[in-house]
Scaffold this active site. Structure first.
Site, PDB file in Angstrom:
ATOM      1  N   CYS A 135       0.704  -1.225  -0.118  1.00 47.53           N
ATOM      2  CA  CYS A 135      -0.084  -0.115  -0.015  1.00 47.53           C
ATOM      3  C   CYS A 135       0.805   1.242   0.117  1.00 47.53           C
ATOM      4  O   CYS A 135       0.546   2.321  -0.751  1.00 47.53           O
ATOM      5  CB  CYS A 135      -0.980  -0.111   1.010  1.00 47.53           C
ATOM      6  SG  CYS A 135       0.019  -0.442   2.830  1.00 47.53           S
ATOM      7  N   HIS A 248      -2.892   6.268   4.462  1.00 49.14           N
ATOM      8  CA  HIS A 248      -1.436   6.584   5.052  1.00 49.14           C
ATOM      9  C   HIS A 248      -1.017   7.728   4.695  1.00 49.14           C
ATOM     10  O   HIS A 248      -1.689   8.219   3.698  1.00 49.14           O
ATOM     11  CB  HIS A 248      -0.788   5.234   4.537  1.00 49.14           C
ATOM     12  CG  HIS A 248      -0.942   4.128   5.061  1.00 49.14           C
ATOM     13  ND1 HIS A 248      -1.596   3.562   6.044  1.00 49.14           N
ATOM     14  CD2 HIS A 248      -0.333   2.799   4.461  1.00 49.14           C
ATOM     15  CE1 HIS A 248      -1.774   2.120   6.100  1.00 49.14           C
ATOM     16  NE2 HIS A 248      -0.846   1.855   4.988  1.00 49.14           N
TER      17      HIS A 248
END
Ligand code: A2P
Length: 356
Positions: A135, A248
């Site tokens: 990711c 994130h």
């Protein structure tokens, strides 16, 4: 007789359908109108008996089992590396193409590692499995590739601020329960993550590998090099888990051979696929995980000259880890394959599909 005017549709299986990424895959298949003719939801035996809804239909979750990939065209897998290693060879054998979110096959030279904004053509060289990158790597790649195209990046220094979602649905739940407990004056014992995350942060919990780097950090190094086809790219990462539920963020320092004009960088990124420029210098407003949540784009901003290096450039990004960092990237790969019907049946090549 087949009506050639009808768009083709596909039999899809989601392996890990009950997880954080699995449920997002289900949602995206529905809201992006992916051409699904039949959907199979697979998870561990723990989830047998559960149901999930898709396009108004209630679909039972089945335990992954021998023969379950027969008749499936596309497998979207997000059930961890060991599950992928155990089951995806069967999916290949059954003639399906798997798009795998785990790290199991990412560095296998025979498996394409694809970010559609960066290396879409790599997807077409698959032999039954295409890997979806890590990711943080996807978010970084989407943001820096457009700059790299104009002036090659020589060195990347990245620090990540990674949400609980990266550790799955149970870690997200643990963060909520923990925060509530701490506010009530209790001292909760962490069970999913190794340390308390609420009101805390800690270096990424993946195992330490070479030279003091953890696995997550080395994924960023090795996967970015593979996606960019730049084996010499110098990249160093410090990955940190922060008490954010989902999405994130990354502080990125880029070094080029010559100065990169800031206005040019801003102009490039404002038109780059998959990127949304978020900058308001007057109000000190830049990308934030709560605003990246549930969005497709990687939010990029705070682009500035590195005052410590004439050829350095700083930027800050936030991106939805579950969406572009995982499920959306996988669906976009599937969309690439089905557009123009590039979903070749790999079964005939299965003996060479998995070399490692
Ligand atoms: P289950 O819910 O039955 O445990 P997350 O990343 O959010 O933790 O989700 C992991 C996903 O992978 C879940 O759907 C989980 O199913 C599935 N999974 C975990 N282990 C296995 C396994 N051994 N076989 C099949 N699915 C698994």
């Amino acid at each position: 007789m087949e009506d050639n005017n009808l768009p083709k549709s596909y039999r899809v299986a989601i392996l890990g359908a009950t997880g954080a990424v699995g449920t997002e895959l289900l949602k995206l298949l529905e809201c992006r109108n992916f051409p699904v003719s039949a959907l199979k939801l697979l998870a561990s035996p723990r989830s047998s008996g559960r149901t999930l809804s898709f396009n108004g239909e209630t679909i039972p979750v089945e335990a992954v089992s021998d023969g379950c990939f027969q008749g499936i065209d596309i497998v979207l897998a997000s059930a961890g590396g060991s599950t992928s290693r155990a089951w995806l060879p069967q999916a290949v054998e059954a003639g399906a193409v798997s798009i795998d979110n785990s790290s199991a096959f990412r560095l296998d030279p025979s498996v394409p590692l694809v970010v559609p904004e960066v290396n879409p053509e790599a997807a077409f060289g698959h032999r039954g499995i295409i890997a979806n990158p890590n990711c943080t790597t996807i978010l970084l790649a989407v943001a820096i590739w457009p700059l790299h195209q104009v002036q090659p990046v020589r060195r990347v220094v990245v620090s990540t601020y990674q949400s609980a979602s990266g550790a799955g649905a149970r870690a997200m739940e643990e963060l909520k329960v923990q925060a509530r407990a701490i506010l009530e004056g209790k001292t909760p014992t962490p069970e999913v993550l190794p340390y308390p995350l609420a009101f805390n942060l800690f270096p990424h919990n993946s195992p330490i590998v070479d030279g003091g780097y953890c696995e997550e950090e080395m994924k960023m190094v090795n996967e970015t090099r593979k996606i960019f086809d730049a084996p010499e790219l110098r990249l160093t990462a410090t990955c940190v888990r922060v008490p954010v539920l989902r999405a994130h963020s990354e502080a990125v320092n880029l070094e080029f051979d010559r100065p990169f004009e800031i206005d040019r960088a801003r102009e490039i990124l404002s038109g780059a696929p998959g990127v949304k420029l978020v900058e308001n210098w007057q109000s000190n407003y830049f990308p934030m995980p709560i605003e990246a949540t549930d969005r497709d784009e990687v939010l990029v901003g705070r682009i500035r000259q590195d005052i410590s290096h004439p050829c350095g450039l700083e930027l800050w990004l936030s991106g939805d880890q579950i969406r572009k960092g995982a499920a959306l990237n996988a669906i976009e790969i599937a969309e690439l394959l089905v557009s123009g019907d590039r979903l070749s049946n790999p079964a005939s090549m299965s003996s060479t599909a998995l070399k490692s």
